[in-house]
Design a protein around this motif. Structure first.
Motif, PDB file in Angstrom:
ATOM      1  N   LYS A   1       0.839  -1.198   0.000  1.00  0.00           N
ATOM      2  CA  LYS A   1       0.000   0.000   0.000  1.00  0.00           C
ATOM      3  C   LYS A   1       0.876   1.251   0.000  1.00  0.00           C
ATOM      4  N   LYS A   2       2.000   1.162   0.700  1.00  0.00           N
ATOM      5  CA  LYS A   2       2.903   2.325   0.785  1.00  0.00           C
ATOM      6  C   LYS A   2       3.551   2.626  -0.574  1.00  0.00           C
ATOM      7  N   PHE A   3       4.005   1.572  -1.279  1.00  0.00           N
ATOM      8  CA  PHE A   3       4.752   1.810  -2.518  1.00  0.00           C
ATOM      9  C   PHE A   3       3.879   1.781  -3.776  1.00  0.00           C
ATOM     10  N   PHE A   4       2.711   1.158  -3.681  1.00  0.00           N
ATOM     11  CA  PHE A   4       1.812   1.103  -4.850  1.00  0.00           C
ATOM     12  C   PHE A   4       0.441   1.654  -4.456  1.00  0.00           C
ATOM     13  N   PRO A   5       0.394   2.896  -3.938  1.00  0.00           N
ATOM     14  CA  PRO A   5      -0.885   3.401  -3.403  1.00  0.00           C
ATOM     15  C   PRO A   5      -1.981   3.437  -4.463  1.00  0.00           C
ATOM     16  N   HIS A   6      -1.599   3.721  -5.740  1.00  0.00           N
ATOM     17  CA  HIS A   6      -2.608   3.839  -6.802  1.00  0.00           C
ATOM     18  C   HIS A   6      -3.386   2.532  -6.997  1.00  0.00           C
ATOM     19  N   ALA A   7      -2.713   1.382  -6.709  1.00  0.00           N
ATOM     20  CA  ALA A   7      -3.391   0.089  -6.902  1.00  0.00           C
ATOM     21  C   ALA A   7      -4.470  -0.125  -5.853  1.00  0.00           C
ATOM     22  N   HIS A   8      -4.363   0.607  -4.746  1.00  0.00           N
ATOM     23  CA  HIS A   8      -5.316   0.405  -3.642  1.00  0.00           C
ATOM     24  C   HIS A   8      -6.468   1.415  -3.682  1.00  0.00           C
TER      25      HIS A   8
END
Ligand code: ADP
Ligand code: ASP
Ligand code: MG
Length: 426
Positions: A406-413
């Motif tokens: 979630k921290k490094f791929f926030p857009h996916a969440h």
């Protein structure tokens, strides 16, 4: 020369989940036959059906606390022999010529070591003769023979390596590794459903991800592909329209703060030699003795011991080596006069990997932040130019991965990211 001998060779590999039952074997048989029909000389490496290798591991454990490597490998190798014979039957029943070969018949020669032997050479004559006679050749993954003619295995997940080694030895066009997901994702999509599929990944990043425990490819397979400049693709058996993930030479330009993937390894154990005398040569004695037994060590920490003039030396190894490592360490403990040996099997190693990491100083802090936000304590840390690993409690491993993702791929969440993923599926 037969007309077939001029046509290019393709090596395919099908994992256990792709051949888990008769229907799935027939599905894979159709994929193999299709490739053959396109004019390729086709070699398919097959893994053991479903979880049958796990069942064989359990059987061995129920029979002996420390089985001989020779017998253990002979037992584990049977899984692949069943699937290759079954696949040959399925293809023959479709009216095509197929021949199954085990490690010995396929000429796969390995080191003498059991459980994790490396392939030294593949004598491809038998395979090439069969291909040139128009046969589809099916080869057992994961196994070979050593200089004594005994069966060896290549380490769990080793069928990937069998396939890549065959691709190199046969000078094949490419190696397609078929599995139950669409390719390589930013992390295990079964742990984080929001994980993003990666279309192209550099060998170097894939190698590191595999080494730190992303089960999706065997590390040695990626290493061999990189060395031999072999075209390697990971793709789905069940969704053939997706082109999967292609390994490429150069590092793709990244857009995720330098992080390409996140992995969790539950197969590690942490050992500690408590109360080592604070003298030169102690670490050399411990790690030299482990190396002598071919036991690889990963993270290492030395800290002040409770007694004055002593240190505690803690490190991680693969759990399969616990028995041998404890035996070695007992001898070292007596020799150096340490207090005791502590063993912790309840650990998980969570790692982030990315070639872009080196130029971004805040990445480690972001990873630790993500763990803190999930209230996860870090037991050990290790770093390299393209990787940061943290040791955590085993039952917190998956939460750690989710929080870091979630921290490094926030857009996916975001809702939009989740919707897009649902459309694509895995
Ligand atoms: P096979 O039986 O085909 O060899 P594996 O179980 O060895 O399959 O590998 C595929 C599994 O790897 C997937 O089902 C997925 O859960 C897991 N996996 C772990 N990390 C990743 C990742 N980064 N990308 C894709 N799959 C991953
Ligand atoms: N069957 C072996 C395993 O489960 C090898 C493989 O599938 O790659 O580890
Ligand atoms: Mg596998």
């Amino acid at each position: 020369m037969s007309p077939r001998s001029a046509s290019p060779i393709i090596v395919q590999k099908f994992g256990g989940s792709s051949v888990a039952d008769a229907e799935k074997i027939k599905n894979v048989a159709r994929i193999i036959v299709n490739t053959h029909d396109q004019g390729f000389r086709t070699v398919a490496v097959i893994s053991a059906m479903g979880d049958s290798t796990d069942d064989l591991v359990d059987l061995a454990a129920a029979l002996s606390p420390n089985p001989s490597g020779r017998e253990y490998d002979a037992l584990l190798a049977t899984g692949e022999m069943i699937s290759v014979a079954a696949m040959a039957m399925a293809i023959n029943a479709m009216g095509y010529k197929a021949v199954g070969m085990n490690g010995q018949q396929a000429g796969v020669h390995t080191e003498d070591l059991h459980n994790r032997a490396r392939i030294l050479e593949i004598k491809t004559e038998a395979i090439e003769n069969a291909l040139n006679e128009g046969y589809i050749v099916l080869v057992t993954g994961f196994q070979g023979i050593n200089s004594k003619g005994d069966i060896t295995t290549l380490g769990r997940g080793g069928s990937d390596t069998s396939a890549v080694a065959l691709t190199g030895a046969l000078n094949a066009e490419r190696c397609d590794i078929y599995t139950d997901v669409r390719g390589v994702y930013s992390t295990d999509p079964r742990v984080v459903p929001e994980a993003i599929k990666i279309d192209q990944i550099s060998y170097i990043e894939m190698m590191e991800l595999a080494r730190v425990g992303a089960q999706v490819l065997h590390p040695r397979a990626v290493e061999l592909a990189r060395q031999g400049n072999i075209k390697l693709c990971k793709r789905s058996t069940f969704e053939l329209e997706d082109c999967g993930t292609m390994m490429i030479g150069e590092v793709a330009t990244d857009s995720n703060n330098g992080v390409t993937g996140i992995a969790c390894d539950n197969s590690q154990a942490r050992l500690a030699m408590i109360g080592c005398p604070d003298n030169p040569g102690v670490a050399a004695e411990i790690f030299g003795s482990l190396a002598h037994e071919n036991i690889s060590v990963d993270m290492i920490i030395q800290s002040l011991g409770r007694r004055e003039g002593t240190n505690d030396i803690a490190f991680t190894i693969n759990s399969v080596d616990i028995h041998d490592a404890t035996r070695v360490l007992e001898a070292v403990k007596a020799k150096i006069g340490a207090d005791n040996i502590a063993i912790d099997k309840e650990i998980a190693k969570v790692s982030i990997v990315g070639a872009g990491m080196i130029d971004r100083p805040g990445i480690a802090a972001d990873m630790f932040d993500a763990l803190a936000e999930a209230c996860i304590n870090i037991k050990m840390i290790s770093t390299s130019e393209i990787k940061i690993s943290c040791l955590v409690e085993k039952d917190q491993g998956h939460d750690a991965v989710r929080s870091i993702h979630k921290k490094f791929f926030p857009h996916a969440h975001t809702q939009q990211g989740v919707l897009l993923n649902e459309k694509v599926g895995y």
